[in-house]
Design an enzyme around this catalytic site. Structure first.
Site, PDB file in Angstrom:
ATOM      1  N   ASN A   1       2.820  -0.687  -0.322  1.00  0.00           N
ATOM      2  CA  ASN A   1       1.803  -0.858   0.756  1.00  0.00           C
ATOM      3  C   ASN A   1       2.012  -1.891   1.688  1.00  0.00           C
ATOM      4  OD1 ASN A   1       1.053   1.470   0.111  1.00  0.00           O
ATOM      5  ND2 ASN A   1      -1.327   0.970   0.037  1.00  0.00           N
TER       6      ASN A   1
ATOM      7  N   LYS B   1      -6.846  -3.409   3.266  1.00  0.00           N
ATOM      8  CA  LYS B   1      -7.466  -4.059   2.000  1.00  0.00           C
ATOM      9  C   LYS B   1      -6.304  -4.218   1.014  1.00  0.00           C
ATOM     10  CE  LYS B   1      -8.464  -0.340  -0.746  1.00  0.00           C
ATOM     11  NZ  LYS B   1      -7.914  -0.559  -2.015  1.00  0.00           N
TER      12      LYS B   1
ATOM     13  N   CYS C   1      -6.523   1.698   2.988  1.00  0.00           N
ATOM     14  CA  CYS C   1      -5.433   1.307   2.049  1.00  0.00           C
ATOM     15  C   CYS C   1      -4.857  -0.116   2.690  1.00  0.00           C
ATOM     16  CB  CYS C   1      -4.307   2.124   1.885  1.00  0.00           C
ATOM     17  SG  CYS C   1      -4.897   3.802   1.273  1.00  0.00           S
TER      18      CYS C   1
HETATM   19  C1  UGA Z   1      -0.949   4.591   2.815  1.00  0.00           C
HETATM   20  C2  UGA Z   1       0.712   4.770   2.433  1.00  0.00           C
HETATM   21  O1  UGA Z   1       1.368   5.330   3.406  1.00  0.00           O
HETATM   22  C3  UGA Z   1       0.689   5.481   1.178  1.00  0.00           C
HETATM   23  O2  UGA Z   1       1.822   5.676   0.493  1.00  0.00           O
HETATM   24  C4  UGA Z   1      -0.505   5.082  -0.115  1.00  0.00           C
HETATM   25  O3  UGA Z   1      -0.434   5.772  -1.336  1.00  0.00           O
HETATM   26  C5  UGA Z   1      -1.829   5.045   0.707  1.00  0.00           C
HETATM   27  O4  UGA Z   1      -1.853   4.112   1.940  1.00  0.00           O
HETATM   28  C6  UGA Z   1      -2.773   4.565  -0.402  1.00  0.00           C
HETATM   29  O5  UGA Z   1      -2.615   3.398  -0.830  1.00  0.00           O
HETATM   30  O6  UGA Z   1      -3.649   5.261  -0.881  1.00  0.00           O
HETATM   31  P1  UGA Z   1      -2.376   6.014   4.503  1.00  0.00           P
HETATM   32  O7  UGA Z   1      -3.385   5.000   4.673  1.00  0.00           O
HETATM   33  O8  UGA Z   1      -2.881   7.513   4.451  1.00  0.00           O
HETATM   34  O9  UGA Z   1      -1.136   5.848   3.360  1.00  0.00           O
HETATM   35  O10 UGA Z   1      -1.820   5.954   5.935  1.00  0.00           O
HETATM   36  P2  UGA Z   1      -0.161   5.751   6.615  1.00  0.00           P
HETATM   37  O11 UGA Z   1       0.266   7.109   7.028  1.00  0.00           O
HETATM   38  O12 UGA Z   1       0.718   4.743   5.726  1.00  0.00           O
HETATM   39  O13 UGA Z   1      -0.726   4.817   7.900  1.00  0.00           O
HETATM   40  C7  UGA Z   1      -1.433   3.911   7.768  1.00  0.00           C
HETATM   41  C8  UGA Z   1      -1.550   2.993   9.168  1.00  0.00           C
HETATM   42  O14 UGA Z   1      -0.415   2.656   9.484  1.00  0.00           O
HETATM   43  C9  UGA Z   1      -2.169   3.905  10.401  1.00  0.00           C
HETATM   44  O15 UGA Z   1      -2.975   3.432  11.133  1.00  0.00           O
HETATM   45  C10 UGA Z   1      -0.818   4.279  10.951  1.00  0.00           C
HETATM   46  O16 UGA Z   1      -1.222   4.717  12.222  1.00  0.00           O
HETATM   47  C11 UGA Z   1      -0.253   3.152  10.852  1.00  0.00           C
HETATM   48  N1  UGA Z   1       1.124   3.291  11.326  1.00  0.00           N
HETATM   49  C12 UGA Z   1       1.941   4.090  10.314  1.00  0.00           C
HETATM   50  C13 UGA Z   1       1.957   2.614  12.113  1.00  0.00           C
HETATM   51  O17 UGA Z   1       1.151   1.950  13.331  1.00  0.00           O
HETATM   52  N2  UGA Z   1       3.147   2.916  12.490  1.00  0.00           N
HETATM   53  C14 UGA Z   1       3.835   3.411  11.565  1.00  0.00           C
HETATM   54  O18 UGA Z   1       5.144   3.620  11.885  1.00  0.00           O
HETATM   55  C15 UGA Z   1       3.505   4.079  10.433  1.00  0.00           C
END
Ligand code: UGA
Length: 402
Positions: free
Chosen positions: A198, A253, A250
């Protein structure tokens, strides 16, 4: 074989759904009675693509209960309760300890598997806490909201952390049929894999956001930069989407908790300090751009498209949109919000008008800020948006518009 799941949040329900789909008898328990009553009648407490259908079609129906000890008398018990941030940035493990105690009392020697994201060392400290009355393993989840079911059913990898050979064999038996690559290691390493993963993804996002800041000043197109970088398979195209900072339940934190752990053992994680600082800076960027464009925000009609922390979910935990709304509210702006899935906001945002559609929201708008990259926003072009508004300020920190 029976599977107990403690906690009916995203992780717990995705875990319960995937094991029920595989034909295991699943008992899923949560202390939140309202949530359990909903689940008992086939309703989910949140939106998650395909999850309702998986529960409905499961070869063995999952059972939902508020009786935690009942879920503990199963062959394997998955701990899926929350690990929120404590005031000092560390992970608050009180829910984990509480269910571990319940499990040790109800079913001494049960196989208690930590799926909750916990700092390295937690499995061992839990074993100590219950005075050896459980067999503890770490088996972190890697599911993404919006793809939780798919990720739980077809994991990219399975990490099994066990300090005890018999527990390791039980989990190997459970997961080998999935065909996913398995990493089998000790508990502290398994826990570290989750935090490092993460934190790396969060760092990748902050990296591209830092590059975006520079691109915007020197006239380079960050989207093409990201595309060009991503074609190198050592870098990869994913998680190079610039935006108003990462949010959700996630990354913020987990990065805080890993930094806290590093500090506590005198190994400061400097790269995560930079990741966090860049993220905070990018979160405040839309607000700074509004001020630059409009001067004072007082009584200005500001429209926010997108409230969820990312598309495909109605989750607003730590969503960048909320921090923008708070800043604008403090400046006495008139706020209108639209999100395809988020239909209401907590009471602190009661003054915000919720629009029924993206285009309706734009009426008399002085400014538009696009905070979530929902696919429906991509279909708009700037000219169409400007025609529907009063003002001409369009802020697009996710580079959604063409
Ligand atoms: C994240 C991880 O991707 C999962 O692998 C992990 O299991 C999960 O946390 C967890 O620990 O439970 P998630 O929080 O559902 O998953 O969301 P993400 O898709 O990772 O996005 C997180 C944030 O990053 C969002 O605000 C998204 O908009 C942002 N983001 C993501 C970006 O700004 N740019 C990107 O290229 C990708």
């Amino acid at each position: 074989m029976t599977i107990g799941v403690l906690g009916a949040g995203y992780v717990g329900l995705a875990t319960a759904a995937s094991f029920a789909a595989r034909g295991f008898a699943v008992v899923c328990a949560d202390i939140d009675e309202k949530k359990i009553v909903k689940l008992q009648i086939g309703e989910l407490p949140f939106f998650e693509e395909g999850m309702k259908e998986v529960f409905a079609a499961a070869s063995t129906p999952a059972m939902f209960t508020t009786d935690l000890p009942k879920a503990c008398v199963c062959d394997i018990v998955f701990c899926c309760v929350g690990t929120p941030s404590a005031a000092d940035g560390s992970a608050d493990l009180s829910f984990v300890r509480s269910v571990a105690k319940t499990c040790a009392d109800a079913a001494p020697n049960a196989v208690f598997v930590l799926k909750s994201t916990v700092p390295p060392g937690t499995s061992r400290s839990i074993l100590e806490f219950v005075q050896g009355n459980l067999r503890v393993a770490a088996n972190p989840e890697f599911l993404r909201e919006g793809h939780a079911v798919q990720d739980a059913l077809n994991p990219s990898r399975v990490v099994i952390g066990a300090d005890d050979e018999s527990v390791k064999l039980i989990l190997l038996d459970l997961y080998t049929p999935t065909g996913a690559p398995i990493i089998s290691t000790n508990t502290v390493t398994a826990e570290m894999i989750k935090y490092a993963s993460n934190s790396f993804l969060a760092t990748k996002i902050s990296f591209i956001n830092d590059i975006a800041n520079l691109c915007d000043v020197i006239g380079a197109d960050v989207r093409s930069v990201a595309a060009g970088m991503g074609l190198d398979d050592r870098i990869g195209a994913k998680f190079l989407q610039p935006g108003p900072g990462y949010g959700g339940s996630c990354f913020p934190k987990d990065v805080r908790a890993l930094m806290h752990l590093g500090q506590s053992v005198n190994v400061p994680l400097r790269i995560l300090e930079a990741t966090t600082a860049i993220n905070a800076d990018r979160q405040s960027l839309p607000y700074r751009m509004l001020i630059e464009s409009l001067g004072s925000l007082e009584r200005k009609r500001i429209v926010v498209w997108g409230l969820a922390f990312k598309p495909g979910t109605d989750d607003i935990r730590d969503a960048p949109a909320l921090s923008l709304l708070r800043r604008c509210m403090a400046d006495d702006a008139r706020l209108v919000a639209y999100d395809p899935l988020v239909r209401s906001l907590p009471s602190e945002f009661a003054e915000i008008e919720m629009a029924g559609s993206a285009i309706d929201a734009l009426q008399n708008a002085d400014a538009l800020v696009i905070m979530t990259d929902w696919p429906e926003f991509v279909d708009f072009d700037r000219a169409e948006i400007l025609k529907a508004m009063r003002g001409n300020c369009v802020i697009d920190p996710r580079y959604v518009l063409r």
